[in-house]
Structures are given as structure tokens and as C-alpha cells.
Design a protein around this motif. Structure first.
Motif, PDB file in Angstrom:
ATOM      1  N   LEU A  93      -5.569  -1.002   1.439  1.00  0.00           N
ATOM      2  CA  LEU A  93      -4.800  -1.325   2.640  1.00  0.00           C
ATOM      3  C   LEU A  93      -3.416  -1.863   2.287  1.00  0.00           C
ATOM      4  CD1 LEU A  93      -7.606  -2.941   4.822  1.00  0.00           C
ATOM      5  CD2 LEU A  93      -6.503  -0.729   5.177  1.00  0.00           C
ATOM      6  N   SER A  94      -3.306  -2.601   1.182  1.00  0.00           N
ATOM      7  CA  SER A  94      -1.994  -3.085   0.735  1.00  0.00           C
ATOM      8  C   SER A  94      -1.087  -1.914   0.376  1.00  0.00           C
ATOM      9  CB  SER A  94      -2.151  -4.014  -0.470  1.00  0.00           C
ATOM     10  OG  SER A  94      -2.943  -5.142  -0.143  1.00  0.00           O
ATOM     11  N   ILE A  95      -1.661  -0.898  -0.261  1.00  0.00           N
ATOM     12  CA  ILE A  95      -0.874   0.292  -0.617  1.00  0.00           C
ATOM     13  C   ILE A  95      -0.442   1.038   0.646  1.00  0.00           C
ATOM     14  CG2 ILE A  95      -0.968   2.538  -1.770  1.00  0.00           C
ATOM     15  CD1 ILE A  95      -2.906   1.258  -3.807  1.00  0.00           C
ATOM     16  N   ILE A  96      -1.369   1.157   1.606  1.00  0.00           N
ATOM     17  CA  ILE A  96      -1.027   1.820   2.866  1.00  0.00           C
ATOM     18  C   ILE A  96       0.068   1.054   3.591  1.00  0.00           C
ATOM     19  CG2 ILE A  96      -1.904   2.448   5.153  1.00  0.00           C
ATOM     20  CD1 ILE A  96      -4.615   2.982   3.830  1.00  0.00           C
ATOM     21  N   ALA A  97      -0.047  -0.271   3.595  1.00  0.00           N
ATOM     22  CA  ALA A  97       0.997  -1.092   4.217  1.00  0.00           C
ATOM     23  C   ALA A  97       2.340  -0.891   3.512  1.00  0.00           C
ATOM     24  CB  ALA A  97       0.593  -2.564   4.183  1.00  0.00           C
ATOM     25  N   SER A  98       2.307  -0.728   2.202  1.00  0.00           N
ATOM     26  CA  SER A  98       3.542  -0.470   1.452  1.00  0.00           C
ATOM     27  C   SER A  98       4.165   0.858   1.869  1.00  0.00           C
ATOM     28  CB  SER A  98       3.252  -0.466  -0.052  1.00  0.00           C
ATOM     29  OG  SER A  98       2.711  -1.706  -0.463  1.00  0.00           O
TER      30      SER A  98
END
Length: 736
Positions: A93-98
Motif C-alpha cells: 500500500l505504501s508503494i501504491i500511495a507513492s
């Protein structure tokens, strides 16, 4: 005579933990936010309630605000309140948010506009492969490279930051959650602001429309995954794959297929997907009735809903179980959830049944079996009744009228089943000192029924469902002031607002995936193919078609909420029932009733498992016992198909005859299901009882007379039977 104060049974810590686990399966547990985050969520929840009360009672909202505000607030609240998962899920999810951040920044600082960004992405995807990648690098794709490079520094910051926040501040959303919430808000605000323009360019969407649709659709699916888990989300993923790879499917399911951007725009920015029928029904009807239920509970009506049935039926044979049936009808008619009904009223009734001598697994089964009846009983009927009105075009007031008789028959069946169960095991009612006087209960609490009377009267008089819910909710505040102990002040009203808003999130989280499923079915023409498949497999037999639909509904119900199950199966199966000669309203009633079976039919049956947790009984055994008490769930759809008058489709004489026969048949069916009439049946009397049930259900004087004569014969054959010893709260069952 003095009576004991009626209070819910104190559950042990282990029992409460089991209940929490079961409820978490139905809807994942929320964070307990603190500080500024708690105030932000509370403000958004209050804004949702106030906006939709304003729209229902003062001035109707335009379509884009009516749908958009609900989706916007619901999705943002889910991202803030529901955690994303474990460590690995948070990394992803952190990567998607990025990526969301990089898309936003690249649209304005790397590229000239979002249009230029999308064109570059499209060029890249059109030239995929090794040769295409070489071509891309040789032909100035530096700008797109910048997009990918921007992801890396943000991911390098967000991944460790989110891990630290989730570990040290578990009561706060992570940075990634906030970014995803903001990304979702941007896509929905775009839809609201461009609503009219999007309608004008439908089918010819521009690059920004496509970019917003892709991002919005993916984030909507993540909302569903957070609240309801992977099962329903994977169904949505499967439907997207079905739409993308249509030409490669077997002939029965094959279609021309769609590009992903075409699919995304059809499912997000039109009113056939995320902002489609499910969002419309939830924003128009369901959330207002959920608010009404929250205010009614806060007004103190819950105690009255338990005490009145207790006063009326507590001392009769199997009295506590009959109290459970009656109180579940009252609770369920406004709660909108079989599981919530089981937990709230079961805390009172299940321990009461155990004290009266009912076995734990029986006590734990009766409550959920009765609780799902609230889904059929007006004025609320869960969300399904409103969906039915939307899908059929029939006013909700008429849906209510059609539903009263079948709901009465359902509760009548369980009432007599528990009566025969109590007679079979020799159980008596509760002692007089545990039962309040019915006159005193009515005298001190009759006014709690006024909100139900008001909402029903307004609906039947032609008011919109939202307007009826608005005035009924205000009446809850008014009736609470009759008694000093229940008065709703600012604090209680604020609490009711918060509870009501949060109760909408579980069903609201399904909007994205249900929009994908329904929209894909419509886009690919799958509904007609599924209809042909049912008719082909059933060989033109209506009863076999009903069996196939029941199985499909049960399997689907294992992975999706019952309201979503109803909507999906209705889109697929109602046309098939129509081809077999079933009226539209009857076809929808059939599907709606069958969609409830996953609540009480193993292996899922979450409502039954909740009853088992309170009763301290074996969940599997409780589930099958609940199925035994709820068999009317499968009988009514057959009546809908073969006896149109049961849904008021016929002359007055035909309708009266249908309900007269159905009432007699239901009593006989209850005896047949429990294997008991005057005494326990043997194989011969049980078969005769089954034949009598079929005869009584068929609406004619001749079959009714034949059925009654058969019942009389069974009664006579059992004249020398042996009754069990009566058992009270302080005795045990013994053979006579």
C-alpha cells in the motif's frame, strides 16, 4: 408482583472475544482513533448525517452531490478507520500511495498536464515488449522515466514511515492511508465537478477521464478489501478479467472484450458502475434508515422491544424462545442486519432460553433463525427492499405491502417450531417473578412504537422513503423525552449520529466491487447468457431452476454480504425466472429470500455462529440447528413461484384463500419439520404429516379439507402417545 430488572447477560471475556472474531469476519474491525484524527472522522460522519437529513427533509440534492458526497465521505472514512493489513500489505500500500503521489506531481510538474501524462503512458503500453521498450528509450520517453523515478524516493520514505506509524501509533492512520484517502477524494471530486460534462462526452472520454477512472476504480476496490476482505474483492478482480479476456473464453461465455481504459471509464465515471444502482439505493434509502435505527436504539426502545414479548409470551410453553422470535421481529424490522440483530437481542434471549431448559445449541440457533426474519419484515427489510424497489420500479410502499404476509408466515413457522420443540422436550415457561406485567409494559413504553407507526404511515401515504425516515428519526428524539431516564440530549444525539454513520460503512464499502460486478454483467451481456444457462440446465423446469438459484445464492453468499448477493443473483437469475413465467416481483422476492440463506446455512452462517458464541455451544451444530428452524426460508420462494396471490396478485377471494391455506400449511410444516404434533411422530405419521403440509399449502378448499382431515387422522393415531415430563428452569428432562 415485583419482577427482575431486565438486563443483558454479562458475557465472559472468552465469549466476547469469540463474538468479536465473528463480527470481524463479517466486517473487519475499525481503528479506535484518538486526537485530531478522531475529531476529523467524527466531523465527516456528522457531515454525512446532516447532509442527507437535509436532502431528505428540506431540499433534494442534485444527482452529482447526492451520489458523490456519499461515496466521497464513505471511502475517506474507510481509509482512515480501517487498517490496510499486516506488514506486507502495508508495504504494498505504501508503494501504491507513492504511485498516487507521483501521478499527481508528474501531471503538473513533469508533464504539461494530466492529458500529456496519460498520452505518454498510453504510448508506453502500446509499445510493450522488448522491442517496444528499446523503441521507447530511443524515442524520448525520458518524461515517463521521471514518473517512475519519482515513485522511488516517496516509496523509500513511506515504507519505513508507515511501518513505524502502524507499530507505534496503531490508533492512527498511516501516511499511506492518508495519501490513498486524498487520492480517492480527488477522483470523486473530479466526478462531481465534471458530472454534466461527463454525460455529454459519454463514449468519447478524454485522457483525464481515463486516468481518473483507472485510479478511482483501483482505490474503490481497495476500500472493499479493507472492510470485507479478499473474497468479494477477488470476485471483482475476476469480473474485470472476464471483461478484458472475453475473446479467449469458452463459447458460452465469450464476448468481444474491452480495453482496460474503456472498462474503467464505463465502471467509474458513468452511473452504471461505482456510482450505479448500489450507490443510488444506499444514498437514497439505506443510510437514512440506518440512521433511523441508530436513533431508535438510542431512544431506549430496545428495552421495550424485549419486555413486551416477554410479558406476552414468557410464561407459555417454550416462552423464552417465543420471546426471542417476537423480539427479533421487532429488532430486525429496524436493524437492517441479521448479525447485529442476533448479537443485540441474543444477549437477552439466549441466556433466558438456556435458563428455561433449552439446550445451548438450540438456544443459540433459534435467535439467528428468527433474526433473519427481520430482513423480510417492513418497514426497513435491510437494504434489499430498497434495492428491489429500484430494480423493479415498484414503489417501496408496495414492496412493504407485498412483504407483510410472507414475513408473518416466516415468523409463524419459527413460533410453532419452537412451540413443538418445547412440547417435545417438556419445557415450560419462565417463572412469574421474571416476567413483567404486560399492562405495565404498555403503560410505561407504548410510545416507543410511535416511530415505527410514523415511518410506516408516511411510507404508505406516499411520502418518499427518505422523507419518512427523516421525520421518524426526529420522532425518536421526541419519544425519548417522555421518560427522564431515556432523554436524548446533545451527547446522545451526537453518539447516535456517530453510530449511524459508522454502521453505513460496511455496506457502503461494497459500492466499488458491486459496481464492477453489475456493470461488467451489463457491459458484456452476461446476464442473458446466465439466464439461458439456468433454463438449459433446468430443462425448462421451474422447481429445478429454483434449486439452481438457491445453490448459486448460497455459494455466492459465502463470499459477499447478503445484500450484494441479492443484487448480483437478481441481475443474473431474474430474467431466467421471467422466461419460465414468474412475475417480476415474485422473481425478485424469490432471489431476495434465498440470498439470506448464508446467514444460517453452514458452512458460513455467521449469524448462527454469533448465536453459538453467546450460547457457548458448538458452532457447527448450532448452524445446522438454525438451518432446521429456518426451513421456511426455502418454502416461501416456492410459494412465490407457484401461488401468485401470496404477493397480492389476484382477486380478493384468491388472496384470502392463498393466505388461509398458507397459514394452515405453515403450522403443519412446522410440525413436520420438528417431527412432532401431539407427540413425536413415527415414520408413518411423519410421512402423512408431509402429505398434509403439501395439501394445505395448495390454495383450494378441497385440498385444505383433505389436509385438515389428514392432520385429524394423525392426531387420532397419536392418542396413545407418551408425553415428556414438564421441565422448568430448575429441573431437567426425564423420560415419562
Amino acid at each position: 408482583m415485583a419482577t427482575k430488572e431486565l438486563t443483558p447477560e454479562e458475557l465472559s471475556e472468552d465469549t466476547q472475544q469469540r463474538l468479536d472474531e465473528l463480527l470481524e469476519k463479517d466486517a473487519k474491525r475499525e481503528r479506535t482513533l484518538r486526537g485530531p484524527w478522531a475529531w476529523l472522522v467524527a466531523t465527516l460522519a456528522a457531515a454525512m448525517v446532516l447532509i442527507y437529513f437535509y436532502g431528505a427533509g428540506v431540499n433534494v440534492l442534485s444527482t452529482e452531490y447526492h451520489l458523490g458526497v456519499y461515496v466521497l465521505i464513505t471511502f475517506v472514512l474507510v481509509y482512515l478507520l480501517y487498517p490496510g493489513g499486516g506488514r506486507l500489505a502495508n508495504v504494498v500500500l505504501s508503494i501504491i500511495a507513492s504511485f498516487v503521489i507521483s501521478i499527481l506531481l508528474s501531471s503538473y510538474f513533469v508533464f504539461d498536464s494530466p492529458t500529456a501524462l496519460y498520452q505518454q503512458i498510453q504510448m508506453f503500453t502500446d509499445t510493450m515488449g522488448y522491442d517496444g521498450l528499446v523503441f521507447a528509450l530511443q524515442n524520448d520517453f525520458g518524461a515517463l522515466t521521471w514518473l517512475l523515478l519519482i515513485v522511488l524516493p516517496f516509496a523509500a520514505v513511506l515504507i519505513p514511515a508507515d511501518q513505524v506509524i502502524s507499530k507505534r501509533f496503531p490508533h492512527s492512520p498511516t501516511a499511506g492511508d492518508v495519501v490513498l484517502a486524498m487520492g480517492t477524494a480527488i477522483t470523486v471530486i473530479y466526478w462531481i465537478s465534471q458530472f454534466e460534462a461527463l454525460n455529454y462526452r459519454a463514449g468519447a472520454e478524454n485522457e483525464v477521464d481515463k486516468l481518473v477512472s483507472i485510479v478511482g476504480l483501483l482505490l474503490a476496490m481497495e476500500v472493499c478489501r479493507r472492510v470485507l476482505g479478499w473474497s468479494i474483492t477477488l470476485i471483482g478482480v475476476g469480473m474485470i478479467c472476464f471483461a478484458l479476456f472475453g475473446p479467449y473464453l469458452p463459447d458460452l461465455f465469450a464476448h468481444r472484450g474491452f480495453r482496460f481504459e474503456r472498462l474503467a471509464t464505463a465502471l467509474f465515471i458513468t452511473t452504471n458502475g461505482v456510482f450505479g444502482v448500489m450507490a443510488s439505493v444506499l444514498a437514497t434509502y439505506v443510510i437514512l434508515f440506518i440512521f433511523f435505527g441508530a436513533f431508535l436504539q438510542k431512544s431506549g426502545a430496545g428495552k421495550f422491544f424485549i419486555e413486551l414479548p416477554l410479558a406476552l409470551a414468557g410464561r407459555s410453553v417454550g416462552g423464552p424462545a417465543k420471546v426471542a422470535v417476537m423480539s427479533s421481529a421487532l429488532f430486525g424490522s429496524v436493524s437492517g442486519s441479521a448479525i447485529a440483530n442476533t448479537v443485540s437481542s441474543g444477549a437477552f434471549t439466549i441466556p433466558m432460553m438456556k435458563r428455561a431448559g433449552f439446550k445451548p445449541h438450540v438456544a443459540g440457533a433459534i435467535e439467528p433463525a428468527a433474526s433473519i426474519g427481520g430482513m423480510f419484515l417492513p418497514p426497513i427489510m435491510g437494504a434489499g427492499g430498497f434495492l428491489m424497489a429500484e430494480l423493479t420500479g415498484i414503489p417501496y410502499s408496495k414492496i412493504m405491502l407485498y412483504s407483510i404476509g410472507p414475513a408473518f408466515l416466516y415468523f409463524l413457522s419459527i413460533y410453532f417450531m419452537v412451540h413443538f420443540e418445547a412440547k417435545k422436550t417438556g419445557l415450560t415457561g419462565l417463572p412469574a417473578d421474571e416476567i413483567p406485567n404486560w399492562k405495565e409494559v404498555l403503560k410505561t413504553g407504548w410510545y416507543f412504537a410511535l416511530p415505527l407507526v410514523i415511518i410506516t404511515w408516511l411510507l404508505l401515504s406516499g411520502r418518499s422513503a427518505g422523507n419518512a425516515a427523516f421525520w421518524a428519526t426526529l420522532s425518536c428524539i421526541a419519544v425519548s423525552w417522555v421518560n427522564r431516564e431515556t432523554r436524548m440530549g446533545p451527547k446522545e444525539i451526537w453518539d447516535a449520529i456517530q453510530v449511524g454513520a459508522r454502521n453505513t460503512l460496511v455496506v457502503g464499502a461494497t459500492i466499488g466491487v458491486i459496481g464492477i460486478i453489475v456493470g461488467t454483467i451489463s457491459l458484456t451481456g452476461m446476464g442473458l447468457k446466465f439466464s439461458d444457462l439456468i433454463i438449459s440446465m433446468a430443462g425448462g423446469s421451474l422447481i429445478l431452476a429454483l434449486l439452481l438459484i438457491a445453490l448459486a445464492s448460497l455459494v455466492l453468499g459465502m463470499g459477499v454480504p447478503v445484500t450484494a448477493s441479492y443484487l448480483i443473483v437478481a441481475v443474473l437469475a431474474v430474467p431466467a425466472l421471467g422466461e419460465l413465467g414468474v412475475a417480476v416481483i415474485a422473481a425478485h422476492m424469490i432471489v431476495y429470500w434465498l440470498s439470506q440463506d448464508s446467514n444460517i446455512t453452514p458452512p458460513v452462517c455467521v449469524a448462527a455462529y454469533a448465536g453459538a458464541a453467546i450460547a457457548g455451544s458448538d458452532p457447527w451444530k448450532t448452524g445446522w440447528t438454525a438451518f432446521r428452524f429456518a426451513k421456511m426460508l426455502y418454502v416461501m420462494p416456492v410459494l412465490f413461484a407457484y401461488v401468485p396471490a401470496i404477493l397480492l396478485n389476484g382477486t380478493t377471494v384468491e388472496i384470502i384463500q392463498a393466505f388461509f391455506s398458507a397459514t394452515l400449511g405453515t403450522i403443519a410444516f412446522s410440525a413436520f419439520a420438528m417431527g412432532y404434533l401431539r407427540y413425536s411422530t413415527n415414520s408413518v405419521t411423519w410421512v402423512l404429516l408431509g402429505i398434509a403440509t403439501v395439501l394445505l399449502y395448495w390454495p383450494s378448499l378441497l385440498t385444505d379439507a383433505a389436509g385438515v382431515l389428514l392432520i385429524a387422522l394423525i392426531w387420532w393415531l397419536q392418542r396413545n402417545g407418551t408425553a415428556p415430563v414438564a421441565v422448568g428452569p430448575n429441573t431437567s428432562v426425564k423420560s415419562a
